[in-house]
Design a protein around this motif. Structure first.
Motif, PDB file in Angstrom:
ATOM      1  N   ALA A  32       1.472   4.862   4.908  1.00  0.00           N
ATOM      2  CA  ALA A  32       0.659   5.670   5.819  1.00  0.00           C
ATOM      3  C   ALA A  32       1.460   6.910   6.210  1.00  0.00           C
TER       4      ALA A  32
ATOM      5  N   MET B  67       0.844  -1.209   0.000  1.00  0.00           N
ATOM      6  CA  MET B  67       0.000   0.000   0.000  1.00  0.00           C
ATOM      7  C   MET B  67       0.870   1.246   0.000  1.00  0.00           C
TER       8      MET B  67
ATOM      9  N   PRO C 204      -4.467   7.428  -1.232  1.00  0.00           N
ATOM     10  CA  PRO C 204      -3.984   6.701  -0.053  1.00  0.00           C
ATOM     11  C   PRO C 204      -4.985   6.764   1.108  1.00  0.00           C
TER      12      PRO C 204
ATOM     13  N   ARG D  22      -6.712   3.480   2.801  1.00  0.00           N
ATOM     14  CA  ARG D  22      -6.594   3.229   4.250  1.00  0.00           C
ATOM     15  C   ARG D  22      -7.978   3.066   4.884  1.00  0.00           C
TER      16      ARG D  22
END
Ligand code: MG
Length: 451
Positions: free
Chosen positions: A117, A114, A306, A310
């Motif tokens: 974060a 991914m 993003p 998330r």
């Protein structure tokens, strides 16, 4: 603290703010954050890609990481590689996505593939700004090896998640326009595996982007719209430079706005299981209408893929995406995926047995109007606060900027992430009403900026 990462990695003009020196230091900072282990490295075909990826690789290896070079592949292909090989520390992709030719960028991926974060980015920024790099001694410097298997792995992953037989039976004709970007090495082959007759436009990887600019907007897709009609194709598909986005052209050569492809795909995904759909606050109400009818519900977030990804992971969403063609299929992976989006759209056509233009025409229809109002960066916060005061007592949402809901439409006003201006998006059932709402939103910004 000064930020290094923007909303989508680190971006800059090559030779000015995106240099070999920066890339080495970012590689060292990411390597220090990851610690010992292996990391995947990929790039899009931009001319500076080989230079920047070698610089990043040197930084990663200097900190003791093994670098697995996947070569020139789409961002979602690199993400899938990291996702499937569960033991990697993460990945780095050298790409500026949809930005013009002179840009390049560095995107960091976490161990799940991914987009990283914000907290992890902050940890890397701390290493970078404080220059607290971990440096491996002579015997522990990282190794570099190539792995050409990422494309095959990625294509097999996509094919395992769509009804290949149903799509093959339709024998669709598709024009693919990967913009000479990274999608050149995957999408034409994916389409062929799905039994399509494939024509390609801008099908050779070329970082000069000689055929069109990498952003798949209506202004850039004239050739594609033309060729779809000439070739009597069932649809056209266009990617951005790193092929995490897919935008469609219907069989009549009409540009299909990303809100509509998002709605068609949401309906198809929810038909199987219902569930939650995640999208930013700026997406059209057509998505709410379709999702409600399919028995699901919509969660709105701030703008940025993003953030959407998330939220999808945290909430166990069934589907999500943005109106720019960045769409996320969570059973495949938690990131935008242009290749997966194409395959799923072909599945929709195969299942529904209708043309893309007919499917789009059957959706609830809205008019969207966009405007931009200049706001100096130093007035940004005060303008936002002023807006909140001005709309007091009305039905508003402040997830990202200020969104005012009216009985027959909405207007969203939010600061641009990259430019000294506020963007105004208005949507209503008629163009006149959308125009009036956009004008009102712009006027509110002009009043708020004066204080
Ligand atoms: Mg992209």
């Amino acid at each position: 603290m000064t930020r290094l990462f923007g909303t989508n990695g680190i971006r800059g003009v090559v030779g000015q703010d995106m240099t070999a020196d920066l890339a080495v230091r970012v590689g060292r900072a990411i390597g220090t954050h990851f610690g010992r282990g292996s990391v995947a490295l990929a790039r899009d075909p931009r001319l500076s890609g080989p230079m920047l990826s070698r610089a990043v690789a040197a930084g990663l290896m200097a900190s003791g990481l093994e670098v697995i070079d996947l070569g020139m592949v789409p961002t979602p292909c690199a993400q899938y590689y990291v996702h499937v090989h569960g033991h990697l520390k993460g990945g780095v992709v050298i790409t500026a996505s949809h930005n013009p030719r002179e840009f390049n960028g560095i995107k960091a991926l976490d161990a799940q593939g991914m987009e990283m974060a914000r907290e992890e980015e902050e940890a890397i920024e701390t290493v970078y700004f404080e220059e607290r790099y971990a440096t491996a001694d002579w015997s522990a410097v990282g190794d570099l090896r190539s792995d050409p298997s990422a494309i095959d792995l990625y294509l097999r992953g996509i094919l395992s998640r769509v009804d290949v037989e149903a799509i093959r039976k339709r024998r669709l004709t598709v024009v693919a326009d990967p913009a000479s970007g990274a999608g050149c090495v995957t999408t034409p082959y994916l389409l062929r595996s799905l039994g399509c007759r494939v024509l390609t436009l801008n099908g050779q990887p070329d970082g000069a982007f000689p055929g069109r600019l990498p952003e798949p907007t209506v202004e850039h897709l004239g050739d594609l719209m033309h060729l779809v009609v000439e070739a009597k194709a069932d649809l056209g598909v266009a990617h951005d430079g790193d092929a995490d986005r897919a935008i469609f052209v219907d069989e009549r050569g009409a540009f299909l706005y990303g809100d509509k492809s998002l709605a068609l795909l949401a309906r198809s995904e929810l038909a199987k299981r219902g569930g939650l759909v995640v999208t930013p606050v700026s997406t059209s109400s057509v998505l709410d209408d379709v999702v409600r009818e399919a028995g699901g519900h919509v969660l709105r977030t701030k703008v940025g893929s993003p953030i959407v990804a998330r939220a999808m992971l945290a909430q166990g969403a069934a589907f999500g995406g943005e109106e720019n063609g960045g769409i996320i299929f969570p059973e495949h992976q938690f990131c935008r995926d242009g290749g997966m989006t194409v395959a799923k759209m072909l599945e929709v056509l195969a299942r529904e047995g209708q043309s893309l233009s007919a499917l789009a025409a059957a959706l609830p229809q809205y008019s969207l109007k966009k405007e931009a109002v200049p706001v100096p960066v130093e007035r940004r916060e005060a303008t936002l606060e002023g807006l909140v005061r001005l709309v007091k007592g009305r039905k508003v949402e402040t997830i990202d900027g200020v969104k005012i809901h009216e009985a027959d439409g909405w207007v969203l006003v939010r600061p641009s992430g990259t430019e000294p201006l506020f963007r105004v998006y208005a949507e209503a059932k008629t163009p006149e009403r959308a125009q009036a709402l956009a004008a009102e939103g712009a006027e509110l910004v002009r009043r708020a900026v004066k204080g």
